[in-house]
Enzyme design. Structure first.
Site, PDB file in Angstrom:
ATOM      1  N   SER A  20       8.593   3.889  46.457  1.00 42.38           N
ATOM      2  CA  SER A  20       9.132   4.336  47.363  1.00 42.38           C
ATOM      3  C   SER A  20       9.754   5.007  47.926  1.00 42.38           C
ATOM      4  CB  SER A  20       9.642   3.308  48.525  1.00 42.38           C
ATOM      5  OG  SER A  20      10.786   2.676  48.091  1.00 42.38           O
ATOM      6  N   GLY A  21       8.750   6.197  47.295  1.00 44.24           N
ATOM      7  CA  GLY A  21       9.900   8.047  47.503  1.00 44.24           C
ATOM      8  C   GLY A  21       8.709   7.719  48.240  1.00 44.24           C
ATOM      9  N   ASN A  22       8.909   9.662  48.717  1.00 48.44           N
ATOM     10  CA  ASN A  22       8.548  10.048  49.452  1.00 48.44           C
ATOM     11  C   ASN A  22       6.558  10.252  49.588  1.00 48.44           C
ATOM     12  OD1 ASN A  22       7.316  13.631  49.840  1.00 48.44           O
ATOM     13  ND2 ASN A  22       8.379  12.809  51.803  1.00 48.44           N
ATOM     14  N   TRP A  23       6.542  10.334  48.077  1.00 52.15           N
ATOM     15  CA  TRP A  23       4.801  10.103  47.681  1.00 52.15           C
ATOM     16  C   TRP A  23       4.747   8.522  47.183  1.00 52.15           C
ATOM     17  CZ3 TRP A  23       0.549  11.066  48.090  1.00 52.15           C
ATOM     18  CH2 TRP A  23      -1.400  10.966  46.879  1.00 52.15           C
ATOM     19  N   PHE A  50      13.256   0.432  45.562  1.00 48.89           N
ATOM     20  CA  PHE A  50      15.085   1.004  44.607  1.00 48.89           C
ATOM     21  C   PHE A  50      15.494   0.727  45.788  1.00 48.89           C
ATOM     22  CE2 PHE A  50      18.006   2.774  43.382  1.00 48.89           C
ATOM     23  CZ  PHE A  50      18.360   2.644  42.092  1.00 48.89           C
ATOM     24  N   ALA A 163       3.248  14.867  49.596  1.00 47.52           N
ATOM     25  CA  ALA A 163       3.188  14.148  49.931  1.00 47.52           C
ATOM     26  C   ALA A 163       3.153  14.314  51.410  1.00 47.52           C
ATOM     27  CB  ALA A 163       4.019  13.546  49.799  1.00 47.52           C
ATOM     28  N   LYS A 215       2.275  21.412  35.425  1.00 45.32           N
ATOM     29  CA  LYS A 215       2.683  22.673  36.335  1.00 45.32           C
ATOM     30  C   LYS A 215       4.061  22.219  37.247  1.00 45.32           C
ATOM     31  CE  LYS A 215       2.434  19.700  39.755  1.00 45.32           C
ATOM     32  NZ  LYS A 215       3.464  19.434  41.365  1.00 45.32           N
ATOM     33  N   ARG A 279       9.052  21.264  45.781  1.00 46.47           N
ATOM     34  CA  ARG A 279      10.112  20.639  46.080  1.00 46.47           C
ATOM     35  C   ARG A 279      10.604  21.501  44.786  1.00 46.47           C
ATOM     36  NH1 ARG A 279       9.616  14.227  46.067  1.00 46.47           N
ATOM     37  NH2 ARG A 279       8.708  15.352  44.233  1.00 46.47           N
ATOM     38  N   LYS A 308      13.564  13.893  44.316  1.00 46.65           N
ATOM     39  CA  LYS A 308      13.771  14.231  43.309  1.00 46.65           C
ATOM     40  C   LYS A 308      12.945  15.224  42.012  1.00 46.65           C
ATOM     41  CE  LYS A 308      17.453  10.489  41.620  1.00 46.65           C
ATOM     42  NZ  LYS A 308      18.512  11.661  41.723  1.00 46.65           N
TER      43      LYS A 308
HETATM   44  N1  NAI Z   1       6.244  13.975  46.662  1.00 43.40           N
HETATM   45  C1  NAI Z   1       5.627  14.494  46.542  1.00 43.40           C
HETATM   46  O1  NAI Z   1       4.736  15.077  47.717  1.00 43.40           O
HETATM   47  C2  NAI Z   1       5.200  14.224  45.456  1.00 43.40           C
HETATM   48  C3  NAI Z   1       4.640  13.536  44.033  1.00 43.40           C
HETATM   49  N2  NAI Z   1       4.616  13.089  43.295  1.00 43.40           N
HETATM   50  C4  NAI Z   1       4.767  12.641  41.757  1.00 43.40           C
HETATM   51  O2  NAI Z   1       4.992  11.508  42.214  1.00 43.40           O
HETATM   52  C5  NAI Z   1       6.731  10.544  41.558  1.00 43.40           C
HETATM   53  C6  NAI Z   1       7.042  10.058  42.258  1.00 43.40           C
HETATM   54  O3  NAI Z   1       7.539  10.750  43.311  1.00 43.40           O
HETATM   55  P1  NAI Z   1       8.301  10.207  44.602  1.00 43.40           P
HETATM   56  O4  NAI Z   1       7.818   9.811  45.477  1.00 43.40           O
HETATM   57  O5  NAI Z   1       7.925  11.891  45.906  1.00 43.40           O
HETATM   58  O6  NAI Z   1       9.807  10.000  44.710  1.00 43.40           O
HETATM   59  P2  NAI Z   1      11.146  11.500  45.655  1.00 43.40           P
HETATM   60  O7  NAI Z   1      11.501  12.043  44.408  1.00 43.40           O
HETATM   61  O8  NAI Z   1      10.977  11.417  46.858  1.00 43.40           O
HETATM   62  O9  NAI Z   1      12.327   9.687  45.643  1.00 43.40           O
HETATM   63  C7  NAI Z   1      13.036   9.094  44.709  1.00 43.40           C
HETATM   64  C8  NAI Z   1      12.587   8.028  44.534  1.00 43.40           C
HETATM   65  O10 NAI Z   1      13.052   7.291  43.021  1.00 43.40           O
HETATM   66  C9  NAI Z   1      14.400   6.290  43.256  1.00 43.40           C
HETATM   67  N3  NAI Z   1      15.213   5.964  42.589  1.00 43.40           N
HETATM   68  C10 NAI Z   1      16.630   6.509  42.647  1.00 43.40           C
HETATM   69  N4  NAI Z   1      17.428   6.009  40.966  1.00 43.40           N
HETATM   70  C11 NAI Z   1      16.356   5.289  41.160  1.00 43.40           C
HETATM   71  C12 NAI Z   1      16.169   4.248  39.934  1.00 43.40           C
HETATM   72  N5  NAI Z   1      17.682   4.525  39.046  1.00 43.40           N
HETATM   73  N6  NAI Z   1      15.153   3.986  39.659  1.00 43.40           N
HETATM   74  C13 NAI Z   1      14.031   3.146  40.083  1.00 43.40           C
HETATM   75  N7  NAI Z   1      14.475   4.079  41.324  1.00 43.40           N
HETATM   76  C14 NAI Z   1      14.916   4.903  41.939  1.00 43.40           C
HETATM   77  C15 NAI Z   1      14.712   6.367  44.856  1.00 43.40           C
HETATM   78  O11 NAI Z   1      14.623   4.739  45.711  1.00 43.40           O
HETATM   79  C16 NAI Z   1      13.401   7.136  45.473  1.00 43.40           C
HETATM   80  O12 NAI Z   1      13.092   6.276  46.227  1.00 43.40           O
HETATM   81  C17 NAI Z   1       7.232  11.827  40.572  1.00 43.40           C
HETATM   82  O13 NAI Z   1       6.961  11.689  39.476  1.00 43.40           O
HETATM   83  C18 NAI Z   1       6.726  13.371  41.600  1.00 43.40           C
HETATM   84  O14 NAI Z   1       6.515  14.576  40.450  1.00 43.40           O
HETATM   85  C19 NAI Z   1       2.915  13.110  42.703  1.00 43.40           C
HETATM   86  C20 NAI Z   1       2.843  14.476  43.638  1.00 43.40           C
HETATM   87  C21 NAI Z   1       3.186  14.796  45.333  1.00 43.40           C
HETATM   88  O1  13P Z   2       3.765  17.254  42.701  1.00 50.24           O
HETATM   89  C1  13P Z   2       3.197  18.211  44.260  1.00 50.24           C
HETATM   90  C2  13P Z   2       2.559  17.963  44.453  1.00 50.24           C
HETATM   91  O2  13P Z   2       1.126  17.675  44.177  1.00 50.24           O
HETATM   92  C3  13P Z   2       4.812  17.959  44.733  1.00 50.24           C
HETATM   93  O3  13P Z   2       5.527  19.460  43.744  1.00 50.24           O
HETATM   94  P1  13P Z   2       6.671  19.330  43.935  1.00 50.24           P
HETATM   95  O4  13P Z   2       7.580  17.762  43.480  1.00 50.24           O
HETATM   96  O5  13P Z   2       7.448  20.051  43.001  1.00 50.24           O
HETATM   97  O6  13P Z   2       7.451  18.737  45.351  1.00 50.24           O
END
Ligand code: NAI
Ligand code: 13P
Length: 370
Positions: A20-23, A50, A163, A215, A279, A308
């Site tokens: 439940s992070g950003n994406w 989390f 996201a 990437k 990021r 992260k």
């Molecule tokens: N944010 C974006 O624009 C995009 C992200 N992604 C990918 O999605 C995946 C998840 O990224 P986001 O949702 O953006 O997360 P995020 O980077 O926004 O948030 C971090 C997440 O990790 C959780 N966390 C922290 N410590 C933890 C632990 N010990 N155990 C489990 N969870 C923990 C936090 O609660 C939070 O939900 C990554 O692999 C990222 O590369 C893919 C496309 C776009």
């Molecule tokens: O994967 C992403 C866009 O598709 C987001 O990349 P960043 O984690 O660098 O923000």
């Protein structure tokens, strides 16, 4: 005995989002719109949180359920009311037969181990996670980790998907990668596709996942170039050379990877958007402006507020694979990014080493290297 004229009602699919992070929060928003409108899905979407305590003293999951907003990771965006935040991971997955994994990659092995024996037998998974693990045997993609630990099939969804832009419903595309079962891939496409999020499927799970993973390393290189104020041509060169290394390494690791995958949203489009607006790019820019004197851990904590970075650990993981196989010299951009991140080289090395890379005639016939 049941009366013979009674029609069997097909079971509705139940979806849980693990993360439940950003994406993760935006993915839950996309999915919850579709589960409400498509009859074959149960309306409710569980989202594992989390748990953390907010400065107000409240639990994040309670605030999400009270306000329909992930105030920490996606502030300002209302989630549909059928998204239910659940801090108990076992409870969150218990009834679901469609599991969407979307956490930072470094937490996935631990999460999967906790879920062994806790999921439904008919569950299938999809990973939105951009990253890999490195085992003694070599690289292990996150979809394989999920499949191997949980014994279930796992597709991937990757794409040019910043996201925050999808959260405000700006148009973008994504690619589902699947191994064999096209029907399952189509069900995932149905679950994610909306008028502003156009999803297509390709039969190349490794190609799609490696695009999304690698990437992030190129995005760090692009960020260094931005921080050094080297201009657009240099940045475009970095992106081109990075794409070349992405393709070469993917094909070396998995000869089945298809060229066309690099032209899908998961390939060149994700590379472009991440090098422009991600990021990883942003933190690498700050790293270079500080002459490498502030660590990525420090910059991540200060600039991302709990979100992260995936690129720095991925660069290290890629470096380990290259080093173990004797391929470091074939991938100067990937190698140099890790050496800059770990403080062995100055950020300016990205250009010196990339010039060298641009002259390498390599990588078009990877079979020689095996
Ligand atoms: N944010 C974006 O624009 C995009 C992200 N992604 C990918 O999605 C995946 C998840 O990224 P986001 O949702 O953006 O997360 P995020 O980077 O926004 O948030 C971090 C997440 O990790 C959780 N966390 C922290 N410590 C933890 C632990 N010990 N155990 C489990 N969870 C923990 C936090 O609660 C939070 O939900 C990554 O692999 C990222 O590369 C893919 C496309 C776009
Ligand atoms: O994967 C992403 C866009 O598709 C987001 O990349 P960043 O984690 O660098 O923000």
């Amino acid at each position: 005995m049941a009366p013979s004229n009674q029609l069997e009602v097909p079971q509705k699919s139940r979806v849980t989002v693990v993360g439940s992070g950003n994406w993760g929060s935006v993915a839950a928003k996309l999915i919850a719109f579709n589960t409400l409108h498509i009859n074959s899905f149960h309306d409710e979407v569980r989202m594992w949180v989390f748990e953390e305590t907010l400065p107000s003293g409240e639990n994040l999951s309670d605030v999400i359920n009270r306000t329909n907003e992930n105030v920490k990771y996606l502030p300002g965006i209302k989630l549909p009311k059928n998204v239910v935040a659940d801090p108990d991971i076992e409870h969150a997955v218990r009834d679901a037969n469609m599991l969407v994994f979307v956490t930072p990659h470094q937490f996935m092995e631990g999460i999967c181990k906790r879920l062994v024996g806790k999921i439904r037998e008919d569950a299938v998974a999809i990973s939105l996670i951009k990253g890999m693990e490195v085992k003694r045997e070599g690289p292990c993609m996150i979809s394989s980790l999920i499949s191997e630990i949980l014994g279930i099939s796992c597709c991937v969804l990757m794409g040019a998907n910043i996201a925050n832009e999808i959260a405000v419903e700006k148009f973008s595309e994504a690619t589902v990668g699947y191994r064999e079962n096209k029907e399952i891939a189509e069900k995932w496409v149905q679950l994610f596709n909306t008028p502003y999020f156009m999803v297509s499927a390709v039969q190349d799970v490794e190609g799609v996942e490696l695009c999304g993973t690698l990437k992030n390393v190129v995005a760090l290189a692009a960020g260094f170039v931005d921080g050094l104020e080297m201009g657009n041509n240099t940045k475009a060169a970095i992106m081109r050379i990075g794409l070349r290394e992405m393709k070469a390494l993917s094909k070396l690791l998995f000869p089945s990877v298809k060229d066309n995958t690099f032209f899908e949203s998961c390939g060149v489009a994700d590379l472009i958007t991440t090098c422009l607006g991600g990021r990883n790019r942003r933190c690498a820019d700050a790293f270079a402006r500080n002459g490498g004197k502030r660590s990525f851990d420090e910059l991540e904590a200060e600039m991302l507020q709990g979100q992260k970075l995936q690129g720095v650990s991925t660069a290290k993981e890629v470096y380990e694979v290259l080093s173990h196989r004797g391929w470091l010299e074939l991938f100067p951009l990937f190698t140099t990014v890790h050496e800059i991140c770990s403080g062995r080289l100055a950020p300016s090395a990205i250009v010196e080493y990339t010039e060298h890379s641009a002259r390498l005639p390599l990588l078009e016939s990877p079979v020689h290297l095996n």
